[in-house]
Motif scaffolding. Structure first.
Motif, PDB file in Angstrom:
ATOM      1  N   UNK A  34      -0.168  -1.537 -14.839  1.00 56.57           N
ATOM      2  CA  UNK A  34       0.737  -2.033 -13.803  1.00 56.57           C
ATOM      3  C   UNK A  34       2.005  -2.569 -14.451  1.00 56.57           C
ATOM      4  N   UNK A  35       3.137  -2.227 -13.855  1.00 57.85           N
ATOM      5  CA  UNK A  35       4.441  -2.711 -14.297  1.00 57.85           C
ATOM      6  C   UNK A  35       5.170  -3.257 -13.086  1.00 57.85           C
ATOM      7  N   UNK A  36       5.827  -4.407 -13.243  1.00 57.00           N
ATOM      8  CA  UNK A  36       6.592  -4.981 -12.135  1.00 57.00           C
ATOM      9  C   UNK A  36       7.942  -5.464 -12.624  1.00 57.00           C
ATOM     10  N   UNK A  37       8.981  -5.138 -11.860  1.00 56.80           N
ATOM     11  CA  UNK A  37      10.305  -5.710 -12.079  1.00 56.80           C
ATOM     12  C   UNK A  37      10.787  -6.335 -10.780  1.00 56.80           C
ATOM     13  N   UNK A  38      11.261  -7.578 -10.877  1.00 56.96           N
ATOM     14  CA  UNK A  38      11.776  -8.266  -9.697  1.00 56.96           C
ATOM     15  C   UNK A  38      13.186  -7.817  -9.349  1.00 56.96           C
ATOM     16  N   UNK A  39      13.807  -7.035 -10.211  1.00 59.45           N
ATOM     17  CA  UNK A  39      15.170  -6.571  -9.982  1.00 59.45           C
ATOM     18  C   UNK A  39      15.181  -5.374  -9.032  1.00 59.45           C
ATOM     19  N   UNK A  40      16.358  -5.109  -8.444  1.00 60.59           N
ATOM     20  CA  UNK A  40      16.490  -3.921  -7.608  1.00 60.59           C
ATOM     21  C   UNK A  40      16.856  -4.191  -6.163  1.00 60.59           C
ATOM     22  N   UNK A  41      17.505  -5.335  -5.888  1.00 61.48           N
ATOM     23  CA  UNK A  41      17.871  -5.649  -4.508  1.00 61.48           C
ATOM     24  C   UNK A  41      18.989  -4.752  -3.987  1.00 61.48           C
ATOM     25  N   UNK A  42      19.991  -4.492  -4.805  1.00 61.76           N
ATOM     26  CA  UNK A  42      21.186  -3.808  -4.320  1.00 61.76           C
ATOM     27  C   UNK A  42      21.133  -2.302  -4.513  1.00 61.76           C
ATOM     28  N   UNK A  43      21.868  -1.604  -3.664  1.00 63.41           N
ATOM     29  CA  UNK A  43      22.008  -0.157  -3.839  1.00 63.41           C
ATOM     30  C   UNK A  43      22.689   0.160  -5.159  1.00 63.41           C
ATOM     31  N   UNK A  44      23.652  -0.679  -5.546  1.00 60.60           N
ATOM     32  CA  UNK A  44      24.396  -0.457  -6.774  1.00 60.60           C
ATOM     33  C   UNK A  44      23.498  -0.462  -8.004  1.00 60.60           C
ATOM     34  N   UNK A  45      22.444  -1.241  -7.964  1.00 59.65           N
ATOM     35  CA  UNK A  45      21.572  -1.324  -9.135  1.00 59.65           C
ATOM     36  C   UNK A  45      20.954   0.029  -9.462  1.00 59.65           C
ATOM     37  N   UNK A  46      20.686   0.851  -8.439  1.00 59.17           N
ATOM     38  CA  UNK A  46      20.031   2.137  -8.676  1.00 59.17           C
ATOM     39  C   UNK A  46      20.988   3.189  -9.238  1.00 59.17           C
ATOM     40  N   UNK A  47      22.264   2.844  -9.291  1.00 55.75           N
ATOM     41  CA  UNK A  47      23.236   3.711  -9.949  1.00 55.75           C
ATOM     42  C   UNK A  47      23.576   3.211 -11.346  1.00 55.75           C
TER      43      UNK A  47
ATOM     44  N   UNK B 160      23.213  -8.623 -11.303  1.00 51.87           N
ATOM     45  CA  UNK B 160      23.369  -9.285 -10.002  1.00 51.87           C
ATOM     46  C   UNK B 160      22.150  -8.980  -9.158  1.00 51.87           C
ATOM     47  N   UNK B 161      21.466 -10.035  -8.735  1.00 51.89           N
ATOM     48  CA  UNK B 161      20.257  -9.829  -7.939  1.00 51.89           C
ATOM     49  C   UNK B 161      19.924 -11.104  -7.174  1.00 51.89           C
ATOM     50  N   UNK B 162      18.720 -11.133  -6.592  1.00 46.79           N
ATOM     51  CA  UNK B 162      18.293 -12.291  -5.805  1.00 46.79           C
ATOM     52  C   UNK B 162      17.466 -13.297  -6.607  1.00 46.79           C
ATOM     53  N   UNK B 163      17.079 -12.952  -7.834  1.00 48.53           N
ATOM     54  CA  UNK B 163      16.398 -13.886  -8.737  1.00 48.53           C
ATOM     55  C   UNK B 163      15.166 -14.511  -8.078  1.00 48.53           C
ATOM     56  N   UNK B 164      14.201 -13.630  -7.807  1.00 48.46           N
ATOM     57  CA  UNK B 164      12.969 -14.046  -7.142  1.00 48.46           C
ATOM     58  C   UNK B 164      12.273 -15.195  -7.879  1.00 48.46           C
TER      59      UNK B 164
ATOM     60  N   UNK C 241       7.882 -16.100  -3.887  1.00 41.68           N
ATOM     61  CA  UNK C 241       7.977 -17.414  -3.250  1.00 41.68           C
ATOM     62  C   UNK C 241       9.444 -17.806  -3.048  1.00 41.68           C
ATOM     63  N   UNK C 242      10.189 -16.933  -2.390  1.00 41.48           N
ATOM     64  CA  UNK C 242      11.567 -17.241  -2.038  1.00 41.48           C
ATOM     65  C   UNK C 242      12.582 -16.849  -3.092  1.00 41.48           C
ATOM     66  N   UNK C 243      13.849 -16.854  -2.668  1.00 40.98           N
ATOM     67  CA  UNK C 243      14.932 -16.521  -3.601  1.00 40.98           C
ATOM     68  C   UNK C 243      16.221 -17.186  -3.146  1.00 40.98           C
ATOM     69  N   UNK C 244      17.131 -17.451  -4.085  1.00 41.33           N
ATOM     70  CA  UNK C 244      18.450 -17.931  -3.707  1.00 41.33           C
ATOM     71  C   UNK C 244      19.319 -16.776  -3.229  1.00 41.33           C
ATOM     72  N   UNK C 245      20.582 -17.070  -2.943  1.00 40.59           N
ATOM     73  CA  UNK C 245      21.498 -16.020  -2.499  1.00 40.59           C
ATOM     74  C   UNK C 245      21.751 -15.022  -3.624  1.00 40.59           C
TER      75      UNK C 245
END
Length: 220
Positions: free
Chosen positions: A188-201, A141-145, A111-115
């Protein structure tokens, strides 16, 4: 015994995250390092065909309506038979018109996210492979869904967002961000994190993903 098969699904019909290729590569690497065979696809027909017998499926920043009727039936059957599901970031922005997916497969609807901005993840459950390696507070650092409904009470909440550490949170002092459950039969597992390419490194985030995946696939 053959290697556990993990299916990674990345189709989007809404917003498309630039980080998807990095996420696929991270999951391929993690799979290779830990004895899992990883198949990635954006074709719902291939997804439906690959699900039977797979250990888990990952919806990696999918968005919009991405499934055919056959793929929906295959996903429901996969979980009903005890198969695993892992949703990463945009997975909660998927299949809005199919309540089962948001409520019983993912566990909550976006339901939306900030910057995009730095904030703090509060780890409240360290007895799970996805969070066991983390401290009580994890700077990220993420979008904080935000989510339309707080899923606590229906799911096992593993970590929350500390809304005092960033701007734009709308869920208050109890803002679940990472959780797991068995509402649809399988894990089932869910994480709201993972917006940036950097996070996967990021080594901590990669261990977070690996823990969620191995738990969902009943490998941990």
């Amino acid at each position: 015994m053959s290697a556990p098969h993990i299916v990674v699904f990345t189709r989007t019909t809404g917003f498309r995250h630039d980080s998807i290729p990095d996420g696929v590569e991270a999951l391929r690497q993690l799979g290779g390092e830990h004895g899992m065979r990883v198949t990635a696809t954006e074709d719902p027909g291939e997804l439906a065909a690959a699900l039977p017998g797979s250990a888990a499926v990952v919806f990696l920043s999918t968005s919009g309506d991405v499934l055919t009727d056959d793929a929906r039936r295959a996903l429901r059957g996969h979980l009903a038979d005890g198969g695993g599901f892992m949703g990463v970031h945009g997975a909660s922005t998927t299949e809005y018109g199919w309540p089962w997916f948001g409520e019983d497969c993912v566990g909550a609807v976006f339901d939306g996210h900030p910057e995009l901005q730095p904030g703090v993840v509060v780890v409240e459950d360290h007895d799970h492979p996805a969070t066991a390696h983390l401290g009580d507070r994890w700077e990220f650092t993420d979008e904080w869904y935000n989510f339309s409904v707080n899923p606590r009470g229906r799911v096992r909440v593993l970590a929350t967002a500390d809304e005092t550490t960033y701007t734009g949170g709308r869920m208050g002092v109890d803002h679940p961000l990472v959780w797991c459950h068995e509402l649809a039969g399988g894990r089932s597992f869910y994480t709201a994190l993972g917006h940036t390419s950097e996070s996967f490194a990021d080594p901590d985030f990669r261990r977070h993903l690996l823990g969620g995946l191995t738990w969902a696939a009943r490998l941990a």
